[in-house]
Each structure stands twice: as C-alpha cells, then as structure tokens.
Design an enzyme around this catalytic site. Structure first.
Site, short mmCIF file in Angstrom:
data_model
loop_
_atom_site.label_atom_id
_atom_site.label_comp_id
_atom_site.label_asym_id
_atom_site.label_seq_id
_atom_site.Cartn_x
_atom_site.Cartn_y
_atom_site.Cartn_z
N CYS A 1 33.35 -8.54 14.97
CA CYS A 1 33.34 -8.53 13.51
C CYS A 1 32.59 -9.76 13.00
CB CYS A 1 34.76 -8.62 12.98
SG CYS A 1 35.87 -7.45 13.75
N ARG B 1 27.02 -7.47 12.49
CA ARG B 1 28.05 -7.63 13.53
C ARG B 1 29.08 -6.49 13.52
NH1 ARG B 1 28.30 -12.86 15.51
NH2 ARG B 1 30.47 -12.53 16.09
N TRP C 1 33.96 -4.18 13.10
CA TRP C 1 33.51 -3.16 14.05
C TRP C 1 34.72 -2.79 14.90
CZ3 TRP C 1 32.62 -3.15 19.58
CH2 TRP C 1 31.89 -2.04 20.02
N ASN D 1 38.65 -11.70 14.32
CA ASN D 1 37.71 -11.07 15.23
C ASN D 1 38.31 -11.21 16.62
OD1 ASN D 1 35.47 -10.20 16.68
ND2 ASN D 1 34.39 -12.15 16.50
N GLY D 2 38.46 -10.10 17.35
CA GLY D 2 39.01 -10.21 18.70
C GLY D 2 40.09 -9.18 18.95
N GLU E 1 13.47 -0.18 28.51
CA GLU E 1 13.64 -0.78 27.18
C GLU E 1 13.18 0.19 26.08
OE1 GLU E 1 15.20 -3.16 26.00
OE2 GLU E 1 14.25 -3.65 24.10
N LYS F 1 15.64 1.65 23.15
CA LYS F 1 15.36 1.57 21.71
C LYS F 1 15.51 2.95 21.08
CE LYS F 1 15.56 -1.90 21.26
NZ LYS F 1 15.55 -3.10 22.03
N GLU G 1 19.27 4.25 21.08
CA GLU G 1 20.20 3.59 20.16
C GLU G 1 19.84 3.82 18.69
OE1 GLU G 1 20.41 -0.74 20.33
OE2 GLU G 1 18.34 -0.84 20.99
N HIS H 1 12.20 12.64 42.57
CA HIS H 1 13.47 12.66 43.31
C HIS H 1 14.62 13.16 42.44
CE1 HIS H 1 11.44 10.75 46.62
NE2 HIS H 1 10.94 9.86 45.77
N LYS I 1 25.81 -5.94 16.63
CA LYS I 1 24.75 -6.75 17.22
C LYS I 1 25.20 -7.57 18.41
CE LYS I 1 20.57 -8.89 16.78
NZ LYS I 1 19.74 -8.00 17.57
C1 F6R Z 1 19.45 -3.37 22.36
C2 F6R Z 1 20.26 -4.55 22.18
C3 F6R Z 1 21.36 -4.83 23.13
C4 F6R Z 1 21.43 -6.33 23.45
C5 F6R Z 1 22.66 -6.62 24.31
C6 F6R Z 1 22.75 -8.07 24.70
O1 F6R Z 1 18.46 -3.28 21.38
O2 F6R Z 1 20.07 -5.31 21.26
O3 F6R Z 1 21.22 -4.07 24.30
O4 F6R Z 1 20.26 -6.71 24.09
O5 F6R Z 1 23.82 -6.25 23.62
O6 F6R Z 1 22.88 -8.90 23.57
P1 F6R Z 1 22.60 -10.44 23.68
O7 F6R Z 1 21.16 -10.61 23.99
O8 F6R Z 1 22.96 -11.00 22.34
O9 F6R Z 1 23.46 -10.97 24.78
#
Ligand code: F6R
Length: 621
Positions: free
Chosen positions: A11, A36, A87, A113-114, A494, A498, A501, A517, A616
């Site tokens: 959060c 967040r 969240w 938060n937690g 990657e 993207k 998500e 395979h 995030k």
């Molecule tokens: C994908 C994304 C996540 C973060 C992951 C790690 O676009 O943003 O996969 O890369 O949650 O987050 P950090 O880098 O903050 O440890």
C-alpha cells in the site's frame, strides 16, 4: 472468506503535520503513491474542533476524491492528517475494509501496510474483551489495541502494541487528543520521513512529498517516529532516541508528473535516453579508466572473486539475465542468475568470494531484500543496483550502485530496466578492468559504445509510428510469442512480460532454439511472433527459427538492425533499429516492445499505468 484473506499486502501511506491543509497534502501524496496500490483509498483529518474525520472509498483514488468533494468542508479543515491507498491480495476490496481504521471511540485512526500474522489471536482477544470490529482487516485490531494501551502517551501506546505484533508493518497513527503528533512505526516495510520547515511528512516513499521538501530520513527496522510540526523524534522500541542518516532527494518534481502525457508509462519510455545518460555519467576518470567506487571492494577482493550471483524479480530478473552475458564475456567470471523469490530456499553455495548483485528498481521488493539478507549471512558481498536512494535494499547491502532513472510511476517498468542494463554493463566492464581480462583500449571502446546508446535509443523512439499502427492492428489477438537468442532471449521474456501485464493477453518469451521442443504447438494461423534479431553471429540460426514458425502460419514481426537484410524475406513486419554491438542491443530492442505493449493495451481501452491486480513494489513474499 476468512478475515485474514483481506490482509493488506502492499500500500501507499502518507502522514502530515504542518500549517497547510492536511487534506490537500495527503491527497496529493496519495496521488503520487497510487502506483503502490489502487484497490481503495482513505484519509483521516483531525479537524479544528479536535475531531477525526475518516473518509474512505473502494476503488481508485478518484472515487475517494469524489466522496471528499461531497463531504462537509469544516470536517476536513485541519493541518494534521493521514492517508492510505491500498492493494489487497484476496477478496473484493470494499469501503469497509479501506483504511484508515478506528477504535471503538473514533479517537484513534490507523493506516497500515503489511500483514499481521497473529491477527486472528489479537482479534479474538479484542472481541472477548468487548471491542466491536467492523472490518475484515488486520489493521483495525491495531486501532483497538492502541485504544486499550493509551493513557495519554500515544507514542508509548504504539510501541507497546507493536511489541505484540507478528508479521510486517508500517503503521501511521493519529489520535484526536493530539493536535501536533503523528506516530509512525516500521518493520520490514519502507517508511521515510520528509523534513520540512514548520511541517513534516511520513510516507512510503519520497515521491509523496518531494513537491514540499527534498530532505528526507529513512526509518530503520523496528524504529518509531514521532512527527510534530517543529521536529521529528525517532526512537527504538524502548523509546530511546536514535540517530539516522538524512539524505537529499535530487529527483525533479516534474519527473513525478505526467507533463501532458496520457500515461506515465509513455512519458517514462520517452525519458529513457536521458535516464541512460544520467546513469552512465561520470563513470570514467581522466585516464579513461572506469570508476565504480560504489562497488566498495578492493581490487584484491575483486580479483579473488570466484562467482557472481544476480538476483531480482520480474523485469529486474531479466536485467540480471543480461548481466550474465556481459559479465561472463567481459570479466570471465561464472555468473548465475536467479529469481529472488527462489534464491534462498535452495540453500545456494555462497562464500566470501561470491559477489551477489541484487537488482531492484524500488529497493523494497521483499523477495530481493530477503535474498540480500541471506547472502550477507553467508558472508557474500552484496552489491545493490537500485533506483531508490535510502531504500531497504540499498541500506542492507554492502554497496549500492544507484541507477539515476528518476521516479518511475507506471507499474510496468521501462526506464528503470534500461538503467539497470546500463548498470550491469558497467559492473561487467569494471570487473573485467580490475581482473585484467580486457585491456584498457577494449574497455574504453565498449564504454564509448555504451555512452552512445542514449542517442541510438532516441533514434529508435523517433521511428515508432509504424509500431504503434501495428500494435493497434494486432490488438485483438489473445496470444503473442516473443523469440530471441543470446541477449535477445531475456529481452523476449521482458517483451512478453510487458504485454501480459499491460494487455492481459497470453504472451511468452522463448529462446528461439527451444520452440521446436514444445512451444511451436502454440502457433496458429496469424499468431503474432515478435522476433528479436539484432545483427549477431547467431542471426542465421534465427532465420531458420523464423522460417519454422512462419511455415506454421505465424505473422512474424522482426526487430532487425539497419542494413541487415537477412530477415527481410521472412518478416511480415520489419522494425528497424540502429546498429550497435550485439551485447548492448537490449537497450535498443526493448524500446519497440515497450511501445508495442503500451499501444496494444491502450487499443483495448486499458489503463497502462495501473494494470489490474498489480502494484509497483511488492513488499511481501
Ligand atoms: C514489470 C515489473 C516488475 C518488477 C518487479 C521487481 O514491468 O515492473 O516485474 O520488475 O516487481 O520490482 P523491483 O525492481 O522494484 O524490485
């Protein structure tokens, strides 16, 4: 559904005491922290009559703002307040479960938060003692426990309550009897103080208050903060005052604004050339030798290294995979890359000749933080690569390389990944330099190529209109595959991450040689297959793989280097990038995939800054 199923995992929290309208400061802070979590939001304002007014709403912050607009202005006029954006992991978030939570009297308001692991026991005890809990959250129990402990000293009551909590938490607490006091407490999750003049701030991260102050102090494990207008007192669990490091945040406020862009993500993609430049800046001395003082290791220790282990989650893990190619090639050191969430559970072999590189944009990802702790317990040296000054991972590592990407607000990581790549290239080159595996000329040449990439990224950004058009064309597809070889393989993962998500379609990234395979069975007529094919010794092999998928009906979208026509006969769509050394190509190939994913999702009418179910930084395991 059990009550604990609603426990909060991640959060954004804001606390304020000062001279301004607390409501304005808190809501503005929540806006910046909304990345967040955005399942619900709420505020508690201590009004001038000494009452606490709590307003909370399920859904995004906009819902809370609408509710605030309808509330009585007098109730919300005050200069002390707290706020929360949530969240939740399970269950539909409701108004009732939104924070802040209060006690039986409405005297205490708490945001959290937690997750409190002993919540059921605490709740049973409270109910047994006559308290009525109205929500299904663990947080509400804290408000009632404080009510029980409070005898006029709010800080002491919070310390006593925290001594009985199990799990992780950041708590921010206010009480209607205290017009000049907000309490903060932290265990395992981030809490930062913003130090102003006649006003002070508490927040999950600095972006919440950088519009007001750039002076900050991070709060350490099991510390408590007493926030007042004229000062901040930080104590340990016994109430003894402790010192801490005050740091300056040089992030530009504008960097945390949308600046006319529809989404933060689009702005952050455009900011990449600058972010790369900043991260590479000032890394060479007058003799052209790379400087990486951040590594904080003697040359002797670097020469004595026997292995490197890179850990990270999600996109950061993908950056780590590129590190393997760079470090092994340049520094001839064996590198393992591991998802941080798995790392410590397999009892990895670590010793003082191991360098663990922990990559994390936020510096707060719980799995990565635990990996750092595990590695240090085994006497390995830990280098953090993070974007966030004062973050937990930075503070708990032996050394920190700060990427200088500026705040990244969109949930999907873009410029942070790019700057992580620059960081791992620099670490690879530096290790090569100290270990004597590459001569100075070669290192200088690689660094010059790296220093030139921001211009190349800017050039790629200038060519993206056809990619946007293509993304809109294929936006109805439910499956997209990404193929690459060598460093193109992590980039395939990657690109797929993207897209999944942001657009909620099934997207997978594979090493191109592997698809026969199994994964090739996924190809149907018209399945888009993005092929990452920058000029490389392996390009002829990739050509074969592209033919394989095309023969099964795939629509091939090939990212290829200017002047390399080997893919032309096999590409339904061709995306061109400028030439660069193949090891550095991820910095260029990533850009069209970011744009493709963003545009694809926007064509589906989705919010690319706040994809569903995500947040995030993930501060729980
Ligand atoms: C994908 C994304 C996540 C973060 C992951 C790690 O676009 O943003 O996969 O890369 O949650 O987050 P950090 O880098 O903050 O440890």
């Amino acid at each position: 559904m059990s009550a604990s199923a609603y426990a909060l995992r991640m959060c954004g929290i804001v606390g304020y005491v000062g001279e301004r309208s607390a409501l304005d400061v808190v809501v503005e802070g929540l806006k910046r922290l909304e990345y967040r979590g955005y399942d619900s939001a709420g505020v508690a304002i201590r009004d001038d009559a000494g009452e606490l007014t709590v307003i909370r709403k399920a859904g995004k912050l906009a819902n809370l703002q609408a509710a605030l607009a309808e509330a009585s202005e007098a109730d919300l006029t005050g200069t002390l307040g707290i706020g929360h954006t949530r969240w939740a992991t399970h269950g539909a978030p409701t108004d009732r479960n939104a924070h802040p939570h209060t006690d039986c009297q409405g005297a205490v308001a708490v945001v959290h938060n937690g997750t409190l692991e002993n919540f059921e026991v605490l709740r049973d005890g409270l109910e047994h003692r006559g308290h009525t809990l109205l929500s299904e959250t663990d947080t509400e129990a804290v408000a009632h426990l404080i009510e029980e402990q409070y005898d006029g000293d709010l800080a002491a009551a919070v310390r006593t309550v925290c001594a009985g909590l199990e799990g992780s938490y950041v708590l921010v607490v206010t009480h209607r009897d205290h017009p000049d006091l907000v309490i903060g407490a932290r265990r395992n999750l981030p809490l930062v103080v913003g130090l102003g003049e006649g006003e002070n701030f508490l927040a999950s991260d600095v972006t919440a208050f950088i519009a007001h102050t750039r002076t900050a102090r991070a709060i350490d494990q099991d510390q408590f903060v007493e926030l007042r207008r004229e000062g901040v007192r930080v104590t340990d669990a016994q109430g003894t005052e402790v010192d801490g490091e005050v740091f300056h945040v040089d992030w530009d406020t504008a960097a945390a604004e949308k600046a006319g862009y529809e989404y933060f993500m689009l702005k952050e993609i455009d900011e990449q050339p600058e972010a790369l430049r900043e991260t590479a800046l000032g890394r060479v001395d007058v003799h052209g030798r790379l400087m990486l003082d951040e590594l904080a290791m003697s040359d002797e220790d670097v020469q004595g290294l026997s292995q490197v282990i890179v850990v990270g989650c999600g996109s950061a893990y993908h950056s780590g995979l590129v590190a393997k190619y760079a470090i092994e090639r340049w520094a001839r050191l064996p590198v393992q890359v591991e998802m941080a969430s798995e790392f410590r559970y397999r009892d990895p072999v670590l010793d003082r000749h191991t360098l663990v590189v922990a990559i994390s944009q936020s510096g707060e990802t719980a799995d990565t933080l635990e990996a750092v702790r595990h590695a240090r317990r085994q006497r390995a040296s830990v280098l953090a690569i993070t974007n966030t000054v004062g973050s937990s991972i930075a503070r708990e590592s032996d050394a920190t390389f700060y990427t200088r990407g500026g705040p990244e607000v969109a949930v999907a990581s873009t410029k942070a990944v790019m700057t992580q790549l620059v960081a791992v290239y620099l670490v690879g080159l530096y290790l090569a330099q100290v270990r004597g595996y590459r001569d100075g000329d070669e290192i200088r040449s690689h660094f010059a190529d790296l220093a030139h990439t921001p211009d190349l990224v800017a050039a790629v950004l200038g060519r993206m209109d056809p990619v946007r058009k293509l993304a809109r064309e294929i936006a109805s597809c439910e499956r997209v595959l990404f193929l690459g070889r060598h460093v193109g393989y992590p980039m395939a993962m990657e690109g797929a991450l993207k897209l999944k998500e942001l657009a909620y379609v099934s997207a997978e990234g594979f090493p191109a040689g592997e698809i026969k395979h199994g994964p090739i069975a996924l190809i149907e007529k018209g399945t888009p297959v993005v092929v990452i094919a920058p000029r490389h010794a392996l390009t002829p092999k990739l050509v074969t793989n592209v033919q394989e998928v095309r023969a099964r009906g795939a629509r091939t979208i090939v990212i290829a280097t200017d002047g390399d026509d080997s893919m032309v006969p096999h590409a339904d769509e061709l995306i061109r990038i400028p030439d660069t050394k193949s090891l550095l190509s991820p910095l260029l190939t990533l850009v069209p995939m970011q744009i493709l994913a963003a545009e694809f999702a926007m064509a589906r009418g989705l919010d690319v800054d706040q994809p569903r179910n995500l947040a995030k930084s993930v501060t729980v395991e």
